[in-house]
Design a protein around this motif. Structure first.
Motif, PDB file in Angstrom:
ATOM      1  N   MET A  60       0.969  -0.669  -0.217  1.00 19.12           N
ATOM      2  CA  MET A  60       0.170  -0.049  -0.083  1.00 19.12           C
ATOM      3  C   MET A  60       0.719   0.866   0.177  1.00 19.12           C
ATOM      4  O   MET A  60       2.072   0.962   0.823  1.00 19.12           O
ATOM      5  CB  MET A  60      -1.087   0.050   1.165  1.00 19.12           C
ATOM      6  CG  MET A  60      -1.609   0.977   0.713  1.00 19.12           C
ATOM      7  SD  MET A  60      -2.854   1.403   2.438  1.00 19.12           S
ATOM      8  CE  MET A  60      -3.657  -0.344   1.477  1.00 19.12           C
ATOM      9  N   ASP A  61       0.589   2.136  -0.516  1.00 22.09           N
ATOM     10  CA  ASP A  61       0.963   3.622  -0.371  1.00 22.09           C
ATOM     11  C   ASP A  61       0.492   4.762   0.231  1.00 22.09           C
ATOM     12  O   ASP A  61      -0.539   4.333   0.815  1.00 22.09           O
ATOM     13  CB  ASP A  61       0.971   4.192  -2.057  1.00 22.09           C
ATOM     14  CG  ASP A  61       1.548   3.036  -2.849  1.00 22.09           C
ATOM     15  OD1 ASP A  61       2.323   2.813  -2.865  1.00 22.09           O
ATOM     16  OD2 ASP A  61       1.087   3.044  -4.191  1.00 22.09           O
ATOM     17  N   ALA A  62       1.131   5.227   0.797  1.00 27.15           N
ATOM     18  CA  ALA A  62       0.921   5.895   1.442  1.00 27.15           C
ATOM     19  C   ALA A  62       1.279   8.102   1.817  1.00 27.15           C
ATOM     20  O   ALA A  62       2.115   7.951   0.322  1.00 27.15           O
ATOM     21  CB  ALA A  62       2.176   5.845   3.723  1.00 27.15           C
ATOM     22  N   ILE A  63      -0.018   8.738   1.714  1.00 22.37           N
ATOM     23  CA  ILE A  63       0.517  10.378   1.153  1.00 22.37           C
ATOM     24  C   ILE A  63      -0.220  10.093   2.432  1.00 22.37           C
ATOM     25  O   ILE A  63      -0.699  10.689   4.431  1.00 22.37           O
ATOM     26  CB  ILE A  63      -1.436  10.219   0.873  1.00 22.37           C
ATOM     27  CG1 ILE A  63      -1.452   9.677  -0.302  1.00 22.37           C
ATOM     28  CG2 ILE A  63      -1.035  11.987   0.602  1.00 22.37           C
ATOM     29  CD1 ILE A  63      -2.758  10.255  -1.183  1.00 22.37           C
ATOM     30  N   VAL A  64       0.905  11.793   3.006  1.00 25.90           N
ATOM     31  CA  VAL A  64       1.375  12.378   4.081  1.00 25.90           C
ATOM     32  C   VAL A  64       1.153  14.067   4.243  1.00 25.90           C
ATOM     33  O   VAL A  64       1.942  14.594   3.213  1.00 25.90           O
ATOM     34  CB  VAL A  64       2.529  12.109   5.099  1.00 25.90           C
ATOM     35  CG1 VAL A  64       3.177  13.170   6.279  1.00 25.90           C
ATOM     36  CG2 VAL A  64       3.066  11.015   5.400  1.00 25.90           C
ATOM     37  N   THR A  65       0.334  14.450   4.542  1.00 25.17           N
ATOM     38  CA  THR A  65      -0.701  14.923   4.408  1.00 25.17           C
ATOM     39  C   THR A  65       0.498  16.510   5.152  1.00 25.17           C
ATOM     40  O   THR A  65       0.798  16.766   6.484  1.00 25.17           O
ATOM     41  CB  THR A  65      -1.790  16.136   4.472  1.00 25.17           C
ATOM     42  OG1 THR A  65      -2.207  16.136   6.204  1.00 25.17           O
ATOM     43  CG2 THR A  65      -2.977  14.609   3.728  1.00 25.17           C
ATOM     44  N   ALA A  66       1.115  17.377   5.020  1.00 25.48           N
ATOM     45  CA  ALA A  66       2.355  18.467   5.697  1.00 25.48           C
ATOM     46  C   ALA A  66       2.004  19.965   4.961  1.00 25.48           C
ATOM     47  O   ALA A  66       2.917  20.966   5.777  1.00 25.48           O
ATOM     48  CB  ALA A  66       3.715  17.946   5.361  1.00 25.48           C
ATOM     49  N   GLY A  67       0.939  20.123   4.892  1.00 29.59           N
ATOM     50  CA  GLY A  67       0.902  21.681   4.657  1.00 29.59           C
ATOM     51  C   GLY A  67       0.356  22.151   5.972  1.00 29.59           C
ATOM     52  O   GLY A  67      -0.167  22.170   6.069  1.00 29.59           O
ATOM     53  N   GLY A  68       0.448  23.848   5.708  1.00 29.68           N
ATOM     54  CA  GLY A  68       0.133  24.257   6.349  1.00 29.68           C
ATOM     55  C   GLY A  68       1.078  25.183   7.291  1.00 29.68           C
ATOM     56  O   GLY A  68       2.610  24.793   7.575  1.00 29.68           O
ATOM     57  N   ALA A 113       4.890  20.831  10.512  1.00 31.24           N
ATOM     58  CA  ALA A 113       5.458  19.932  10.068  1.00 31.24           C
ATOM     59  C   ALA A 113       6.646  19.876  10.158  1.00 31.24           C
ATOM     60  O   ALA A 113       7.093  18.394  11.052  1.00 31.24           O
ATOM     61  CB  ALA A 113       5.132  19.049   8.504  1.00 31.24           C
ATOM     62  N   MET A 114       7.348  21.117   9.940  1.00 21.33           N
ATOM     63  CA  MET A 114       8.516  21.376  10.604  1.00 21.33           C
ATOM     64  C   MET A 114       9.192  21.375  11.570  1.00 21.33           C
ATOM     65  O   MET A 114      10.326  21.873  12.631  1.00 21.33           O
ATOM     66  CB  MET A 114       9.679  21.979   9.657  1.00 21.33           C
ATOM     67  CG  MET A 114       9.658  21.439   7.837  1.00 21.33           C
ATOM     68  SD  MET A 114      10.174  19.805   7.748  1.00 21.33           S
ATOM     69  CE  MET A 114      11.182  19.998   7.926  1.00 21.33           C
ATOM     70  N   VAL A 115       8.416  21.648  13.071  1.00 22.22           N
ATOM     71  CA  VAL A 115       8.619  21.737  14.151  1.00 22.22           C
ATOM     72  C   VAL A 115       9.324  20.483  14.780  1.00 22.22           C
ATOM     73  O   VAL A 115       9.027  19.242  14.179  1.00 22.22           O
ATOM     74  CB  VAL A 115       7.123  21.687  14.697  1.00 22.22           C
ATOM     75  CG1 VAL A 115       7.450  22.073  16.264  1.00 22.22           C
ATOM     76  CG2 VAL A 115       6.472  23.211  14.765  1.00 22.22           C
ATOM     77  N   ASP A 116      10.007  20.991  15.923  1.00 23.25           N
ATOM     78  CA  ASP A 116      11.266  19.878  16.441  1.00 23.25           C
ATOM     79  C   ASP A 116      11.003  18.848  17.654  1.00 23.25           C
ATOM     80  O   ASP A 116       9.919  19.655  18.538  1.00 23.25           O
ATOM     81  CB  ASP A 116      12.783  20.880  16.841  1.00 23.25           C
ATOM     82  CG  ASP A 116      13.493  19.961  16.853  1.00 23.25           C
ATOM     83  OD1 ASP A 116      13.768  19.393  18.414  1.00 23.25           O
ATOM     84  OD2 ASP A 116      14.475  19.469  16.409  1.00 23.25           O
ATOM     85  N   VAL A 117      10.618  17.822  17.635  1.00 20.67           N
ATOM     86  CA  VAL A 117      10.147  17.030  18.285  1.00 20.67           C
ATOM     87  C   VAL A 117      11.278  16.391  18.741  1.00 20.67           C
ATOM     88  O   VAL A 117      11.394  15.358  17.702  1.00 20.67           O
ATOM     89  CB  VAL A 117       8.427  15.769  17.998  1.00 20.67           C
ATOM     90  CG1 VAL A 117       8.338  15.545  19.201  1.00 20.67           C
ATOM     91  CG2 VAL A 117       7.589  17.283  17.802  1.00 20.67           C
ATOM     92  N   ILE A 134      -3.525   6.931   4.205  1.00 24.35           N
ATOM     93  CA  ILE A 134      -3.895   8.990   3.865  1.00 24.35           C
ATOM     94  C   ILE A 134      -3.116   8.531   6.046  1.00 24.35           C
ATOM     95  O   ILE A 134      -4.010   8.706   6.751  1.00 24.35           O
ATOM     96  CB  ILE A 134      -4.799   9.596   4.088  1.00 24.35           C
ATOM     97  CG1 ILE A 134      -5.312   8.914   2.906  1.00 24.35           C
ATOM     98  CG2 ILE A 134      -4.630  11.267   3.971  1.00 24.35           C
ATOM     99  CD1 ILE A 134      -6.660   9.524   2.537  1.00 24.35           C
ATOM    100  N   ALA A 135      -1.974  10.228   6.290  1.00 27.65           N
ATOM    101  CA  ALA A 135      -1.610  10.150   7.499  1.00 27.65           C
ATOM    102  C   ALA A 135      -1.413  11.320   7.466  1.00 27.65           C
ATOM    103  O   ALA A 135      -0.695  11.766   6.278  1.00 27.65           O
ATOM    104  CB  ALA A 135      -0.359   9.034   7.982  1.00 27.65           C
ATOM    105  N   SER A 136      -1.448  12.883   9.062  1.00 26.60           N
ATOM    106  CA  SER A 136      -0.991  13.947   9.080  1.00 26.60           C
ATOM    107  C   SER A 136       0.481  13.671   9.106  1.00 26.60           C
ATOM    108  O   SER A 136       1.115  12.718   9.709  1.00 26.60           O
ATOM    109  CB  SER A 136      -2.185  14.821   9.682  1.00 26.60           C
ATOM    110  OG  SER A 136      -1.890  14.071  11.279  1.00 26.60           O
ATOM    111  N   SER A 137       1.156  15.041   9.151  1.00 24.43           N
ATOM    112  CA  SER A 137       2.043  14.848   9.399  1.00 24.43           C
ATOM    113  C   SER A 137       2.045  15.342  11.534  1.00 24.43           C
ATOM    114  O   SER A 137       3.384  14.805  12.083  1.00 24.43           O
ATOM    115  CB  SER A 137       2.834  16.328   8.968  1.00 24.43           C
ATOM    116  OG  SER A 137       2.213  17.120   9.118  1.00 24.43           O
ATOM    117  N   ASP A 138       1.463  15.247  11.783  1.00 23.59           N
ATOM    118  CA  ASP A 138       1.231  15.984  13.005  1.00 23.59           C
ATOM    119  C   ASP A 138       0.790  14.374  14.074  1.00 23.59           C
ATOM    120  O   ASP A 138       0.760  15.008  15.566  1.00 23.59           O
ATOM    121  CB  ASP A 138       0.247  16.807  13.570  1.00 23.59           C
ATOM    122  CG  ASP A 138      -1.411  16.362  13.240  1.00 23.59           C
ATOM    123  OD1 ASP A 138      -1.234  15.629  12.509  1.00 23.59           O
ATOM    124  OD2 ASP A 138      -2.289  17.435  13.519  1.00 23.59           O
TER     125      ASP A 138
END
Length: 125
Positions: free
Chosen positions: A1-9, A27-31, A102-106
């Motif tokens: 399966m292929d995955a989409i990661v939403t990282a807009g905003g 999506a680029m916030v340091d964790v 579909i996965a979100s970046s958060d």
């Protein structure tokens, strides 16, 4: 399966995250030493059920890594448009694709085991 990661905003100056991003993508916030989205990519790229990944909303020079084929597409302006564009990119990369995750970046606490469980459980129905 292929995955989409939403990282807009991108946070606006009045958003609570703005002091941490200075207008850069959320999506680029340091964790704990790496971008939040990298934690999600690590889980997807280590999952047995994921073959390819499409990142929506970040440029290809973001410094993200994945051991599986990964493509980038620009933010399309809203969530539905992003998902449509992501699905089109998946089909371009894999014309036999029938399903997409579909996965979100958060969701930096997601694990490869959780990804595999979600995919395998969903595919049972």
């Amino acid at each position: 399966m292929d995955a989409i990661v939403t990282a807009g905003g991108r946070p606006e100056p009045e958003d609570l995250l703005y002091p941490y991003t200075q207008g850069a993508p959320k999506a680029m916030v340091d964790v704990v030493g790496k971008p939040m989205i990298q934690w999600v990519l690590d889980a997807l790229c280590q999952a047995q059920t994921v073959e390819r990944v499409v990142v929506i909303g970040l440029p290809s020079d973001s410094g993200l890594i994945c051991s599986k084929p990964m493509a980038y597409i620009p933010d399309q302006g809203d969530m539905l448009a992003n998902i449509r564009a992501g699905v089109k990119k998946v089909i371009q990369m894999n014309p036999q694709a029938e399903y997409v995750l579909i996965a979100s970046s958060d969701i930096p606490a997601v694990t490869s085991e959780a990804v595999d469980w979600i995919v395998n459980t969903a595919m049972q129905s």
